[in-house]
Structures are given as structure tokens and as C-alpha cells.
Design a protein around this motif. Structure first.
Motif, PDB file in Angstrom:
ATOM      1  N   THR A   8       0.835  -1.190   0.000  1.00 21.38           N
ATOM      2  CA  THR A   8       0.000   0.000   0.000  1.00 21.38           C
ATOM      3  C   THR A   8       0.878   1.251   0.000  1.00 21.38           C
ATOM      4  OG1 THR A   8      -0.121   0.232   2.409  1.00 21.38           O
ATOM      5  CG2 THR A   8      -1.725  -1.251   1.359  1.00 21.38           C
TER       6      THR A   8
ATOM      7  N   THR B  82       0.854   3.595   2.156  1.00 19.60           N
ATOM      8  CA  THR B  82       1.344   3.801   3.522  1.00 19.60           C
ATOM      9  C   THR B  82       2.605   2.984   3.779  1.00 19.60           C
ATOM     10  OG1 THR B  82      -0.909   4.191   4.298  1.00 19.60           O
ATOM     11  CG2 THR B  82       0.742   3.668   5.959  1.00 19.60           C
TER      12      THR B  82
ATOM     13  N   ASP C  79       6.605   4.366   4.396  1.00 21.12           N
ATOM     14  CA  ASP C  79       7.053   4.130   5.766  1.00 21.12           C
ATOM     15  C   ASP C  79       8.578   4.014   5.795  1.00 21.12           C
ATOM     16  OD1 ASP C  79       7.582   3.236   8.355  1.00 21.12           O
ATOM     17  OD2 ASP C  79       5.745   2.056   8.449  1.00 21.12           O
TER      18      ASP C  79
ATOM     19  N   GLN D 264     -11.725   2.872   6.556  1.00 20.60           N
ATOM     20  CA  GLN D 264     -10.292   2.758   6.845  1.00 20.60           C
ATOM     21  C   GLN D 264      -9.618   1.791   5.879  1.00 20.60           C
ATOM     22  OE1 GLN D 264      -9.388   2.244  11.122  1.00 20.60           O
ATOM     23  NE2 GLN D 264     -11.500   2.845  11.509  1.00 20.60           N
TER      24      GLN D 264
ATOM     25  N   LYS E 141      -9.204   3.498   2.501  1.00 21.73           N
ATOM     26  CA  LYS E 141      -8.087   4.439   2.572  1.00 21.73           C
ATOM     27  C   LYS E 141      -6.753   3.705   2.585  1.00 21.73           C
ATOM     28  CE  LYS E 141      -7.010   6.031   6.543  1.00 21.73           C
ATOM     29  NZ  LYS E 141      -7.033   6.733   7.860  1.00 21.73           N
ATOM     30  N   ASN E 142      -6.634   2.695   3.424  1.00 26.34           N
ATOM     31  CA  ASN E 142      -5.366   1.987   3.576  1.00 26.34           C
ATOM     32  C   ASN E 142      -4.920   1.314   2.286  1.00 26.34           C
ATOM     33  OD1 ASN E 142      -5.186   2.714   6.266  1.00 26.34           O
ATOM     34  ND2 ASN E 142      -6.021   0.793   7.040  1.00 26.34           N
TER      35      ASN E 142
ATOM     36  N   TRP F   9      -3.915   7.310   0.485  1.00 28.79           N
ATOM     37  CA  TRP F   9      -2.804   7.716   1.330  1.00 28.79           C
ATOM     38  C   TRP F   9      -3.344   8.261   2.651  1.00 28.79           C
ATOM     39  CZ3 TRP F   9      -4.681   9.999  -3.007  1.00 28.79           C
ATOM     40  CH2 TRP F   9      -5.227  11.286  -2.876  1.00 28.79           C
ATOM     41  N   GLN F  10      -2.470   8.388   3.637  1.00 27.35           N
ATOM     42  CA  GLN F  10      -2.877   8.917   4.929  1.00 27.35           C
ATOM     43  C   GLN F  10      -3.000  10.438   4.834  1.00 27.35           C
ATOM     44  OE1 GLN F  10      -3.633   6.681   7.404  1.00 27.35           O
ATOM     45  NE2 GLN F  10      -3.090   5.141   5.871  1.00 27.35           N
TER      46      GLN F  10
ATOM     47  N   GLU G  27      -1.804  -0.876   9.969  1.00 31.67           N
ATOM     48  CA  GLU G  27      -0.525  -0.714  10.660  1.00 31.67           C
ATOM     49  C   GLU G  27      -0.689  -1.118  12.119  1.00 31.67           C
ATOM     50  OE1 GLU G  27       2.959   2.710  11.136  1.00 31.67           O
ATOM     51  OE2 GLU G  27       0.930   3.269  10.533  1.00 31.67           O
TER      52      GLU G  27
ATOM     53  N   TYR H  12       2.782  -4.410   9.741  1.00 34.48           N
ATOM     54  CA  TYR H  12       1.462  -4.332   9.123  1.00 34.48           C
ATOM     55  C   TYR H  12       0.752  -5.679   9.192  1.00 34.48           C
ATOM     56  CZ  TYR H  12       3.017   0.160   7.415  1.00 34.48           C
ATOM     57  OH  TYR H  12       3.465   1.457   7.364  1.00 34.48           O
TER      58      TYR H  12
END
Length: 222
Positions: free
Chosen positions: A34, A36, A40, A103, A106-107, A111-112, A147, A153
Motif C-alpha cells: 500500500t 502507507t 514508511d 479505513q 483508505k489503507n 494515502w494517509q 498498521e 502491518y
């Protein structure tokens, strides 16, 4: 002007086609990575597991902590959203009203961070996964891409990191402590929580029984 309109039309058609194709693909194929995870800086530790290999305690803990109406809403908990808007209007700590479905959308696909544009895309993908994936697949994907710690994850990687065991063997308290940390996994301790976080985890652990008693996870297992 006609060229611009033609370009926008083609872009929209292409976006719709690609987004639907990805959602259909991920209904059957594990999500490989993903945005995210890619962004990271702590690396990526993950281990995809089917929902059948994740203890029911973990599923119930997530429902108890994050989304008590998971099995009954259409992807959006309008009451929670309205309450969040009212609380945020008063100032203080910003509260969210996102469901597990939102959620997950989105995940996996976005993106966050906030912003109306991203929230609009989140709503679009939420509608898609609710209608194409269904509740069980949404929960399965969520528990594999969420996460659960710094550079960690998914439920399996989290269980191995914190308890040295498979996610298939989590106790109610262990699952509750992981669920309690989900909103802020980089900041909240799972193994040695203190104060409010410990009490919150204990509350979620107690609610796991309520989720089972009231069948709040029935859409996943029935």
C-alpha cells in the motif's frame, strides 16, 4: 475547450475502469503493498493470512474498538460521523467517524492524511468494496494491511512482534490490546500499556464477549 472536455472524459473513464478492476482483483488476490507501506521509512514487516487463520478474538476486538455497527451499516456510520462533526466543532482533540470499511478503502487505495479530495475518493472506494468485496473480505483485508506497529502491518505480523505467536492463537486480552493501539500504532504500547490505554484495552476485552453474544460479527462468519 472540446479537447479539454475530451481529455477529462477519457481520464474519468480510465480512472473508473482502473479503480473497479483493482477492487475486483483484490477481492481474490492479497494486497501486495500500500502507499502507507511504501512511504514508511521504518521498512515493512507483514505476513498475509486468510481470515480463517486469524483468531475470532481479533475480529471481535476490532469491531468492539473501531466499528460496532460494522455488520449493519453500508460502509458509513452516519451517527458516528455526525457526532464527530459536533465534537470537532467544540475544539480539542480531533475525532474521526470512519468505519472499518472506510479505513480499509483508505489503507488499500489511498494515502494517509485529510482533505476533502481524499475523503471523497475514500467514500467512492468504500462504496465499491462494500458492494464488490462484502463484509468478510473487507475485514480480512483490513486485518492484513492495517498498521499494527512501527514498520509492522497486519494482525499476523503484530501478533508475532508483540506476543511471539500466530494471530490464530490470540487471547481476548492480547487481541484487545492490539485493537486499542490501532488508531496510533506508532505511539501506543501493546505489550506494556499503562494508565488510560491499559483501561481502554481491558474495556475492549470485555466488549469482545458482547460482540459474540449479540452476534455483531455475524456478517463475517454466518
Amino acid at each position: 475547450m472540446r479537447v479539454v472536455v475530451r481529455f477529462l472524459f477519457r481520464f474519468l473513464v480510465g480512472f473508473l475502469g482502473l479503480s473497479i478492476a483493482l477492487v475486483v482483483l483484490f477481492k481474490f488476490v492479497p494486497v501486495p503493498v500500500t502507499a502507507t507501506m511504501i512511504m514508511d521509512g521504518n521498512g515493512i514487516t507483514k505476513d498475509w493470512e486468510p481470515l480463517s487463520n486469524i483468531d475470532r478474538n481479533m475480529v471481535r476486538a476490532v469491531i468492539a474498538a473501531e466499528d460496532g455497527k460494522f455488520c449493519t451499516h453500508d460502509g458509513f456510520d452516519r451517527e458516528a460521523i455526525e457526532n464527530a462533526i459536533q465534537q470537532n466543532a467544540k475544539g480539542g482533540r480531533i475525532r474521526g467517524g470512519s468505519t472499518v470499511s472506510q479505513q480499509t478503502a483508505k489503507n488499500v487505495f489511498l494515502w494517509q492524511g485529510g482533505g476533502y479530495f481524499r475523503k471523497g475518493l475514500e467514500a467512492y472506494f468504500t462504496v465499491l468494496i462494500e458492494n464488490i468485496w462484502g463484509k468478510r473480505r473487507i475485514m480480512e483485508v483490513y486485518l492484513n494491511v492495517a498498521e499494527t506497529g512501527i514498520g509492522t502491518y497486519g494482525a499476523e505480523a503484530g501478533a508475532q512482534r508483540y506476543f511471539g505467536k500466530s494471530a490464530a492463537l490470540l487471547t481476548p486480552l492480547e487481541a484487545a490490546r492490539m485493537a486499542a493501539a490501532l488508531p496510533l500504532p506508532k505511539e501506543r504500547s501493546v505489550k506494556n500499556p499503562g494508565g488510560w490505554l491499559r483501561r481502554h484495552g481491558n474495556t475492549i476485552s470485555a466488549r469482545i464477549g458482547v460482540v459474540g453474544r449479540d452476534g455483531l460479527d455475524a456478517c463475517i462468519y454466518d
